[in-house]
Design an enzyme around this catalytic site. Structure first.
Site, PDB file in Angstrom:
ATOM      1  N   HIS A  25      -3.333   6.613   3.892  1.00  0.00           N
ATOM      2  CA  HIS A  25      -2.254   6.439   2.920  1.00  0.00           C
ATOM      3  C   HIS A  25      -2.494   7.202   1.622  1.00  0.00           C
ATOM      4  O   HIS A  25      -1.878   6.908   0.605  1.00  0.00           O
ATOM      5  CB  HIS A  25      -2.033   4.948   2.658  1.00  0.00           C
ATOM      6  CG  HIS A  25      -1.542   4.209   3.879  1.00  0.00           C
ATOM      7  ND1 HIS A  25      -1.723   2.873   4.101  1.00  0.00           N
ATOM      8  CD2 HIS A  25      -0.863   4.677   4.976  1.00  0.00           C
ATOM      9  CE1 HIS A  25      -1.182   2.528   5.267  1.00  0.00           C
ATOM     10  NE2 HIS A  25      -0.668   3.604   5.821  1.00  0.00           N
TER      11      HIS A  25
ATOM     12  N   CYS B  60       6.018  22.339  -9.213  1.00  0.00           N
ATOM     13  CA  CYS B  60       5.189  23.550  -9.093  1.00  0.00           C
ATOM     14  C   CYS B  60       3.921  23.306  -8.270  1.00  0.00           C
ATOM     15  O   CYS B  60       3.189  24.236  -7.981  1.00  0.00           O
ATOM     16  CB  CYS B  60       4.837  24.117 -10.471  1.00  0.00           C
ATOM     17  SG  CYS B  60       3.612  23.134 -11.363  1.00  0.00           S
TER      18      CYS B  60
ATOM     19  N   SER C 141      -4.625  -6.822   7.674  1.00  0.00           N
ATOM     20  CA  SER C 141      -3.750  -7.744   8.398  1.00  0.00           C
ATOM     21  C   SER C 141      -3.134  -7.067   9.621  1.00  0.00           C
ATOM     22  O   SER C 141      -2.455  -7.714  10.405  1.00  0.00           O
ATOM     23  CB  SER C 141      -2.640  -8.238   7.468  1.00  0.00           C
ATOM     24  OG  SER C 141      -1.808  -7.161   7.095  1.00  0.00           O
TER      25      SER C 141
ATOM     26  N   ILE D 242     -15.849  -9.726   4.098  1.00  0.00           N
ATOM     27  CA  ILE D 242     -16.548  -8.586   4.672  1.00  0.00           C
ATOM     28  C   ILE D 242     -17.779  -8.163   3.862  1.00  0.00           C
ATOM     29  O   ILE D 242     -18.796  -7.772   4.428  1.00  0.00           O
ATOM     30  CB  ILE D 242     -15.573  -7.408   4.915  1.00  0.00           C
ATOM     31  CG1 ILE D 242     -16.228  -6.346   5.776  1.00  0.00           C
ATOM     32  CG2 ILE D 242     -15.032  -6.834   3.622  1.00  0.00           C
ATOM     33  CD1 ILE D 242     -15.261  -5.406   6.444  1.00  0.00           C
TER      34      ILE D 242
HETATM   35  P1  NAD Z   1      -3.087  -6.669   3.679  1.00  0.00           P
HETATM   36  O1  NAD Z   1      -3.010  -7.132   2.271  1.00  0.00           O
HETATM   37  O2  NAD Z   1      -1.871  -6.721   4.497  1.00  0.00           O
HETATM   38  O3  NAD Z   1      -4.166  -7.546   4.446  1.00  0.00           O
HETATM   39  C1  NAD Z   1      -5.449  -7.748   3.949  1.00  0.00           C
HETATM   40  C2  NAD Z   1      -6.236  -8.549   4.980  1.00  0.00           C
HETATM   41  O4  NAD Z   1      -7.592  -8.597   4.538  1.00  0.00           O
HETATM   42  C3  NAD Z   1      -5.765  -9.993   5.129  1.00  0.00           C
HETATM   43  O5  NAD Z   1      -5.818 -10.341   6.486  1.00  0.00           O
HETATM   44  C4  NAD Z   1      -6.812 -10.786   4.323  1.00  0.00           C
HETATM   45  O6  NAD Z   1      -7.008 -12.098   4.797  1.00  0.00           O
HETATM   46  C5  NAD Z   1      -8.046  -9.955   4.534  1.00  0.00           C
HETATM   47  N1  NAD Z   1      -9.040 -10.031   3.464  1.00  0.00           N
HETATM   48  C6  NAD Z   1      -8.839 -10.131   2.132  1.00  0.00           C
HETATM   49  N2  NAD Z   1     -10.011 -10.112   1.475  1.00  0.00           N
HETATM   50  C7  NAD Z   1     -10.975 -10.014   2.425  1.00  0.00           C
HETATM   51  C8  NAD Z   1     -12.392  -9.962   2.385  1.00  0.00           C
HETATM   52  N3  NAD Z   1     -13.065 -10.007   1.234  1.00  0.00           N
HETATM   53  N4  NAD Z   1     -13.063  -9.840   3.560  1.00  0.00           N
HETATM   54  C9  NAD Z   1     -12.401  -9.813   4.746  1.00  0.00           C
HETATM   55  N5  NAD Z   1     -11.070  -9.876   4.844  1.00  0.00           N
HETATM   56  C10 NAD Z   1     -10.358  -9.964   3.692  1.00  0.00           C
HETATM   57  O7  NAD Z   1      -3.723  -5.207   3.641  1.00  0.00           O
HETATM   58  P2  NAD Z   1      -3.617  -4.012   4.705  1.00  0.00           P
HETATM   59  O8  NAD Z   1      -3.700  -4.516   6.079  1.00  0.00           O
HETATM   60  O9  NAD Z   1      -4.563  -2.990   4.245  1.00  0.00           O
HETATM   61  O10 NAD Z   1      -2.146  -3.425   4.561  1.00  0.00           O
HETATM   62  C11 NAD Z   1      -1.494  -3.312   3.345  1.00  0.00           C
HETATM   63  C12 NAD Z   1      -1.299  -1.958   2.712  1.00  0.00           C
HETATM   64  O11 NAD Z   1      -1.783  -2.165   1.427  1.00  0.00           O
HETATM   65  C13 NAD Z   1      -2.074  -0.780   3.190  1.00  0.00           C
HETATM   66  O12 NAD Z   1      -1.146   0.152   3.583  1.00  0.00           O
HETATM   67  C14 NAD Z   1      -2.800  -0.231   1.928  1.00  0.00           C
HETATM   68  O13 NAD Z   1      -2.456   1.125   1.755  1.00  0.00           O
HETATM   69  C15 NAD Z   1      -2.227  -0.986   0.792  1.00  0.00           C
HETATM   70  N6  NAD Z   1      -3.107  -1.461  -0.289  1.00  0.00           N
HETATM   71  C16 NAD Z   1      -4.240  -0.815  -0.637  1.00  0.00           C
HETATM   72  C17 NAD Z   1      -5.067  -1.317  -1.635  1.00  0.00           C
HETATM   73  C18 NAD Z   1      -6.326  -0.555  -2.009  1.00  0.00           C
HETATM   74  O14 NAD Z   1      -6.335   0.666  -1.935  1.00  0.00           O
HETATM   75  N7  NAD Z   1      -7.396  -1.240  -2.370  1.00  0.00           N
HETATM   76  C19 NAD Z   1      -4.753  -2.513  -2.264  1.00  0.00           C
HETATM   77  C20 NAD Z   1      -3.561  -3.172  -1.895  1.00  0.00           C
HETATM   78  C21 NAD Z   1      -2.764  -2.642  -0.895  1.00  0.00           C
HETATM   79 ZN    ZN Z   2       4.737  21.570 -12.562  1.00  0.00          ZN
END
Ligand code: NAD
Ligand code: ZN
Length: 242
Positions: A125, A136, A195, A235
């Site tokens: 992403h 540009c 998720s 994690i």
């Molecule tokens: P999501 O929010 O849908 O799911 C997160 C999952 O991780 C949940 O199942 C949750 O229970 C679990 N989780 C949360 N903390 C945890 C931990 N400490 N240890 C283990 N599991 C944990 O996120 P997703 O599946 O990545 O999809 C959402 C979209 O969000 C992605 O496309 C991403 O690009 C974007 N996003 C990115 C960031 C970032 O770059 N840090 C932050 C928010 C959202």
């Molecule tokens: Zn420019």
């Protein structure tokens, strides 16, 4: 850690001991222990109240029509530039250095895997750290977006857009191909902190052809992962016990 977690962690330790070209597939949950909120947890962005739901604000249509509002949300909620890698990011970087991990495939846009030292990272992403002028093509550091208010502008007057994939936008083909190739060739696939709700990213795990599939997540992901070893927990905690 409860008994079930300890047992799962022990089985994961054995899998990692024999791992030769592992791949890690992760999401926002990997960075919550670094202080970056995810989308779908209890304190995730989807539970917070805005004028529009986050999926709407983070769509290309919204970006084009309400650019200033997009950047207000983006600066406030998506940019967490002071965040540091946690134990999970660091352990993955170490496995790569030891020759056990071939690649990290991430849905995150925060750059924390690279900050921890990982070199082969497929950012499905994109990244908040890369930004381009829409007119540009000139590239800008994240400070050009983070600092200031309103719509960030290039010297030429064009809008500076973060190199992140918004809803409605396609994934970068080369990144997708690299990720698929790594997953296909993997002997172990560890899925964590996701998720598995966001497609096409979540579908990539289907390319895994091996038999050692592990999920480390707080709660079961929305999409079932048949045949996996499931370790239910944070994690960073689980990986630091390995
Ligand atoms: P999501 O929010 O849908 O799911 C997160 C999952 O991780 C949940 O199942 C949750 O229970 C679990 N989780 C949360 N903390 C945890 C931990 N400490 N240890 C283990 N599991 C944990 O996120 P997703 O599946 O990545 O999809 C959402 C979209 O969000 C992605 O496309 C991403 O690009 C974007 N996003 C990115 C960031 C970032 O770059 N840090 C932050 C928010 C959202
Ligand atoms: Zn420019």
């Amino acid at each position: 850690m409860d008994e079930e977690q300890r047992e799962g962690t022990e089985r994961l330790r054995q899998i990692v001991a024999g791992m030769k070209r592992g791949v890690f597939f992760g999401g926002a949950g990997v960075s919550t222990e670094s202080g970056i909120p995810d989308f779908r947890s209890q304190d995730g962005l989807y539970r917070q109240k805005y004028k529009y739901p986050p999926e709407t604000i983070l769509s290309r249509t919204f970006f084009d029509r309400h650019t200033a509002e997009f950047f207000a949300f983006y600066r406030d909620k998506m940019l967490c530039l002071s965040a540091e890698p946690n134990a999970a990011h660091k352990k993955l970087a170490r496995w790569e250095a030891e020759g056990k991990l071939a690649a990290v495939v991430t849905q995150n846009i925060d750059g924390l895997h690279q900050k921890a030292g990982s070199r082969r990272v497929f950012e499905l992403h994109g990244s908040v750290l890369r930004n381009f002028c829409m007119d540009c093509g000139r590239s800008y550091p994240v400070s050009a977006v983070a600092e200031g208010t309103g719509i960030p502008r290039c010297a030429c007057g064009g809008v500076i857009k973060p190199d992140v994939v918004l809803y409605e936008e396609p994934l970068d083909a080369a990144t997708l191909e690299g990720a698929v190739r790594a997953i296909r060739a993997a002997d172990v696939l560890i899925v964590g902190g996701t998720s598995l709700n966001v497609y096409p990213a979540a579908g990539l795990i289907d390319y895994f052809e091996g038999d050692r599939l592990v999920v480390v997540n707080r709660g079961a992901p929305a999409r079932a992962v048949p045949g996996c070893l499931f370790v239910n927990g944070k994690i960073g905690e689980v990986f630091s016990a390995l």
